[in-house]
Write a protein that holds these residues in place. Sequence first.
Motif, PDB file in Angstrom:
ATOM      1  N   HIS A  40       4.463  -1.877   9.911  1.00 41.74           N
ATOM      2  CA  HIS A  40       3.375  -2.121  10.553  1.00 41.74           C
ATOM      3  C   HIS A  40       1.957  -1.755   9.908  1.00 41.74           C
ATOM      4  N   GLY A  43       2.519  -3.174   5.827  1.00 40.22           N
ATOM      5  CA  GLY A  43       2.852  -4.681   5.682  1.00 40.22           C
ATOM      6  C   GLY A  43       4.158  -5.074   4.891  1.00 40.22           C
ATOM      7  N   HIS A 197      -2.892  -4.697  12.308  1.00 42.60           N
ATOM      8  CA  HIS A 197      -3.266  -6.265  12.295  1.00 42.60           C
ATOM      9  C   HIS A 197      -4.404  -6.619  11.532  1.00 42.60           C
ATOM     10  N   ASP A 198      -4.770  -5.665  10.763  1.00 41.11           N
ATOM     11  CA  ASP A 198      -5.842  -5.985   9.759  1.00 41.11           C
ATOM     12  C   ASP A 198      -5.790  -7.051   8.825  1.00 41.11           C
TER      13      ASP A 198
END
Length: 282
Positions: A40, A43, A197-198
């Motif tokens: 998460h 990545g 979720h960058d």
Amino acid sequence: MSQASDATTSRSFLGHARLIGAFTLLSRLLGLAREVVAGHYLGTGLVASAFTIAFTIPNLFRKLLGEGALSQAFIPLYAQAIRRGKTENGDDPRHFAAASVKLLTIILLAITLIGEAIVLACLFALDDPDRPDRAMMLKFTLIMLPYVTLVCGGALLAAILQVHKRFGAPAFAPVLLNVVHICVVVAGAWYLGLGGHDPLTPQTLIRQEQLAYLLSAGVIVAGALQVMILMPALRAVGARFSISIKSWTPDTRKMLRLSLPVAIGAAVLQTSVLLDKAISYA
């Protein structure tokens, strides 16, 4: 009397099996959570791949030495010495255990120092600005390589406890690695301002790399905790370790002779595993 003894042995076996099974299941569940959390925040790209390869190296030594050749040779010799009250050479079983731990520690420290020198040489020789992932992987390896001493030494200490039918602490020790891993990733991501979720920007990659450095250091902390959690149980069974004890004895030499064939076979297997990962990473 025999039936009562058999029933007691059976209950003891089932109790140990339940304990080991419960901790193993907990470790597997936390391992799954560890992978989810790491995926998460880190990545599945450059940083995650570099960390995965770097973390593979100390684990290969764990399978080769810690849970492999030396443990498989040590456990039968130590178990026989405990039953007889002395080793084949008339030594105290506790002295044999302490000498084995000291000898393994010396071997592991030598491997760690040689490995650090090799990684440093590779870091300078393979300094390619077009492949920053290689330099990153080597830097992670530099940080995590001392984990070899901790995890392999811990495996031999766990083997001592298993001979004395103390299975709780050895079974729980792997749980600590997953717990520390999860805590470091979550806390590190919060500290670095790294979301799950960058967008994949250069700034995000820098933060992921910083998180991976923190995680590499966390692996060393987890290794130290894994050793420390075994110490109370080792004291309870009378295990005593001293720097002054002689490590090169007839019993430890026999252990090394017995471990050599296993080590050769395991080395071939683990080298092939490492080469497979290296080829896929190249």
